[in-house]
Design a protein around this motif. Structure first.
Motif, PDB file in Angstrom:
ATOM      1  N   LEU A 115       0.838  -1.189   0.000  1.00 63.38           N
ATOM      2  CA  LEU A 115       0.000   0.000   0.000  1.00 63.38           C
ATOM      3  C   LEU A 115       0.873   1.238   0.000  1.00 63.38           C
ATOM      4  CD1 LEU A 115      -2.587   1.726   0.475  1.00 63.38           C
ATOM      5  CD2 LEU A 115      -2.324   1.216   2.920  1.00 63.38           C
ATOM      6  N   LEU A 116       0.594   2.126  -0.949  1.00 60.83           N
ATOM      7  CA  LEU A 116       1.177   3.463  -0.959  1.00 60.83           C
ATOM      8  C   LEU A 116       0.033   4.403  -0.609  1.00 60.83           C
ATOM      9  CD1 LEU A 116       3.715   5.201  -1.538  1.00 60.83           C
ATOM     10  CD2 LEU A 116       2.831   5.483  -3.868  1.00 60.83           C
ATOM     11  N   THR A 117       0.050   4.940   0.609  1.00 59.50           N
ATOM     12  CA  THR A 117      -1.053   5.769   1.082  1.00 59.50           C
ATOM     13  C   THR A 117      -1.100   7.100   0.335  1.00 59.50           C
ATOM     14  OG1 THR A 117       0.237   6.869   2.802  1.00 59.50           O
ATOM     15  CG2 THR A 117      -0.890   4.786   3.417  1.00 59.50           C
ATOM     16  N   VAL A 118      -2.237   7.755   0.411  1.00 59.15           N
ATOM     17  CA  VAL A 118      -2.387   9.086  -0.181  1.00 59.15           C
ATOM     18  C   VAL A 118      -1.324  10.022   0.382  1.00 59.15           C
ATOM     19  CG1 VAL A 118      -3.908  11.095  -0.334  1.00 59.15           C
ATOM     20  CG2 VAL A 118      -4.850   8.821  -0.618  1.00 59.15           C
ATOM     21  N   HIS A 119      -1.116   9.954   1.693  1.00 51.22           N
ATOM     22  CA  HIS A 119      -0.124  10.809   2.342  1.00 51.22           C
ATOM     23  C   HIS A 119       1.277  10.542   1.785  1.00 51.22           C
ATOM     24  CE1 HIS A 119       1.865  13.132   5.463  1.00 51.22           C
ATOM     25  NE2 HIS A 119       2.624  12.084   5.723  1.00 51.22           N
ATOM     26  N   ALA A 120       1.652   9.269   1.657  1.00 49.79           N
ATOM     27  CA  ALA A 120       2.973   8.915   1.124  1.00 49.79           C
ATOM     28  C   ALA A 120       3.115   9.357  -0.328  1.00 49.79           C
ATOM     29  CB  ALA A 120       3.203   7.410   1.254  1.00 49.79           C
TER      30      ALA A 120
END
Length: 127
Positions: A115-120
């Motif tokens: 998972l690549l979060t929105v924040h990242a």
């Protein structure tokens, strides 16, 4: 030291290959991405996303499989998309608008995703 290096390369080999399809990236640039990934496991029939939840990132199927579906008013499952090994996965409308989803994403077998979060993702864009 070397065994950790090889484990790291093996662990991220599929996603690194997938990213490299989009351009020429240095090892440092790839490290900036892989350093922000979260490794998640889903059991068969468990939901990665349900209606009412917001899709909080972009997922990469490292192993396993998922289906994206909705349920009609009559209670019938309507499969929209299938995601397999080395596929990128997200609920586009929910992700881009950061609004609650109207669909399900369910593991059809035991699966592992990054998972690549929105924040990242925003951190990477601002580098």
């Amino acid at each position: 030291m070397h065994s950790l290096f090889y484990f790291y390369n093996y662990m991220f080999s599929k996603i690194i290959s997938a990213i490299r399809k989009y351009g020429n990236f240095t090892d440092d640039e790839l490290s900036m991405v892989t350093g922000r990934l979260q490794l998640l496991n889903y059991e068969r029939n468990s939901n990665l996303l349900k209606p009412g939840q917001i899709c909080g990132g972009i997922y990469f199927v490292n192993s396993g499989a998922f289906r994206q579906y909705d349920v009609t008013e009559e209670g019938i499952d309507n499969t929209i998309n299938l995601f397999m090994d080395a596929d990128w996965m997200l609920e586009y409308k929910s992700f881009t608008l950061q609004k609650p989803s109207e669909i399900f994403i369910e593991a059809t077998e035991d699966s592992e995703v990054f998972l690549l979060t929105v924040h990242a993702l925003h951190e990477l864009i601002n580098i």
